[in-house]
Design a protein around this motif. Structure first.
Motif, PDB file in Angstrom:
ATOM      1  N   ASP A  32       1.346  26.284 -55.161  1.00 45.12           N
ATOM      2  CA  ASP A  32       1.005  26.205 -56.581  1.00 45.12           C
ATOM      3  C   ASP A  32       0.575  24.783 -56.950  1.00 45.12           C
ATOM      4  N   GLU A  33       1.292  23.809 -56.438  1.00 43.15           N
ATOM      5  CA  GLU A  33       0.981  22.404 -56.733  1.00 43.15           C
ATOM      6  C   GLU A  33      -0.414  22.011 -56.255  1.00 43.15           C
ATOM      7  N   HIS A  34      -0.895  22.666 -55.195  1.00 38.17           N
ATOM      8  CA  HIS A  34      -2.186  22.298 -54.615  1.00 38.17           C
ATOM      9  C   HIS A  34      -3.268  23.352 -54.871  1.00 38.17           C
ATOM     10  N   SER A  35      -3.102  24.095 -55.948  1.00 33.55           N
ATOM     11  CA  SER A  35      -4.128  25.005 -56.484  1.00 33.55           C
ATOM     12  C   SER A  35      -4.511  26.162 -55.566  1.00 33.55           C
ATOM     13  N   ALA A  36      -3.542  26.701 -54.829  1.00 34.07           N
ATOM     14  CA  ALA A  36      -3.811  27.931 -54.086  1.00 34.07           C
ATOM     15  C   ALA A  36      -4.083  29.037 -55.106  1.00 34.07           C
ATOM     16  N   GLN A  37      -4.861  30.016 -54.704  1.00 31.84           N
ATOM     17  CA  GLN A  37      -5.282  31.062 -55.636  1.00 31.84           C
ATOM     18  C   GLN A  37      -4.746  32.420 -55.209  1.00 31.84           C
ATOM     19  N   ASP A  38      -4.435  33.254 -56.202  1.00 33.39           N
ATOM     20  CA  ASP A  38      -4.027  34.646 -55.970  1.00 33.39           C
ATOM     21  C   ASP A  38      -2.883  34.745 -54.969  1.00 33.39           C
ATOM     22  N   THR A  39      -1.898  33.891 -55.146  1.00 34.40           N
ATOM     23  CA  THR A  39      -0.759  33.858 -54.235  1.00 34.40           C
ATOM     24  C   THR A  39       0.195  35.003 -54.546  1.00 34.40           C
ATOM     25  N   ILE A  40       0.593  35.707 -53.491  1.00 35.46           N
ATOM     26  CA  ILE A  40       1.611  36.747 -53.643  1.00 35.46           C
ATOM     27  C   ILE A  40       2.670  36.540 -52.574  1.00 35.46           C
ATOM     28  N   GLU A  41       3.863  36.970 -52.894  1.00 38.90           N
ATOM     29  CA  GLU A  41       4.971  36.969 -51.951  1.00 38.90           C
ATOM     30  C   GLU A  41       5.364  38.419 -51.731  1.00 38.90           C
ATOM     31  N   ILE A  42       5.515  38.791 -50.472  1.00 34.09           N
ATOM     32  CA  ILE A  42       5.921  40.143 -50.128  1.00 34.09           C
ATOM     33  C   ILE A  42       7.284  40.063 -49.450  1.00 34.09           C
ATOM     34  N   ASP A  43       8.253  40.746 -50.021  1.00 41.49           N
ATOM     35  CA  ASP A  43       9.601  40.785 -49.463  1.00 41.49           C
ATOM     36  C   ASP A  43       9.601  41.823 -48.343  1.00 41.49           C
ATOM     37  N   ILE A  44       9.708  41.366 -47.108  1.00 41.26           N
ATOM     38  CA  ILE A  44       9.665  42.291 -45.971  1.00 41.26           C
ATOM     39  C   ILE A  44      11.029  42.412 -45.284  1.00 41.26           C
ATOM     40  N   ARG A  45      12.079  41.960 -45.975  1.00 40.68           N
ATOM     41  CA  ARG A  45      13.427  42.131 -45.427  1.00 40.68           C
ATOM     42  C   ARG A  45      13.700  43.624 -45.275  1.00 40.68           C
ATOM     43  N   GLY A  46      14.212  44.017 -44.146  1.00 43.06           N
ATOM     44  CA  GLY A  46      14.503  45.422 -43.895  1.00 43.06           C
ATOM     45  C   GLY A  46      13.287  46.233 -43.475  1.00 43.06           C
ATOM     46  N   LYS A  47      12.094  45.672 -43.599  1.00 43.18           N
ATOM     47  CA  LYS A  47      10.865  46.357 -43.193  1.00 43.18           C
ATOM     48  C   LYS A  47      10.315  45.785 -41.904  1.00 43.18           C
TER      49      LYS A  47
END
Length: 142
Positions: A32-47
């Protein structure tokens, strides 16, 4: 153990879960600080047994993707992480950073839409990439 017996599954300790959450939050803040775009986090615990979180983000160009990767790598090393895996720095179309419990994918937008990792995890493509996706050729599997 017989081949037909299931291996015991070890559950991560609460401390491990907190560590991976903190690491993911740290990477998200750097992006975020370095202007990344369309960032998403996917929780893959258990998957997936590979990691707890997958972060997918875009840079505006090859140069921006490379710079984002560099910022992430430096910050991870400053946190004391060792044995960080990195692939794709040569062309910077798609850079993969393996930080153990957190996997980071950095893409140029067109490359991200082409591979569409979000679809694998049943996560919608961010709105900022919808225009590129509409211009891409139709997927024959759809």
């Amino acid at each position: 153990m017989k081949l037909t017996e299931a291996a015991p599954v070890s559950m991560p300790s609460p401390e491990d879960a907190q560590d991976s959450r903190a690491l993911s939050d740290h990477v998200l803040a750097v992006l975020d600080e370095h202007s990344a775009q369309d960032t998403i986090e996917i929780d893959i615990r258990g998957k997936s047994s590979v990691a707890d979180y997958m972060i997918v983000t875009s840079g505006r160009s090859n140069r921006h993707v490379g710079a984002l990767a560099d910022y992430v790598l430096r910050s991870l090393k400053e946190r004391g992480l060792k044995d960080i895996g990195v692939e794709g720095l040569e062309s910077c179309d798609w850079v993969l950073v393996d930080a153990g419990d957190v996997i980071i994918h950095l893409f140029r937008p067109e490359v991200r839409v082409f591979y569409n990792l979000e679809k694998i995890w049943s996560v919608p493509l961010p709105e900022g990439l919808q225009g590129i996706a509409e211009m891409a050729p139709e997927d024959s599997d759809s």
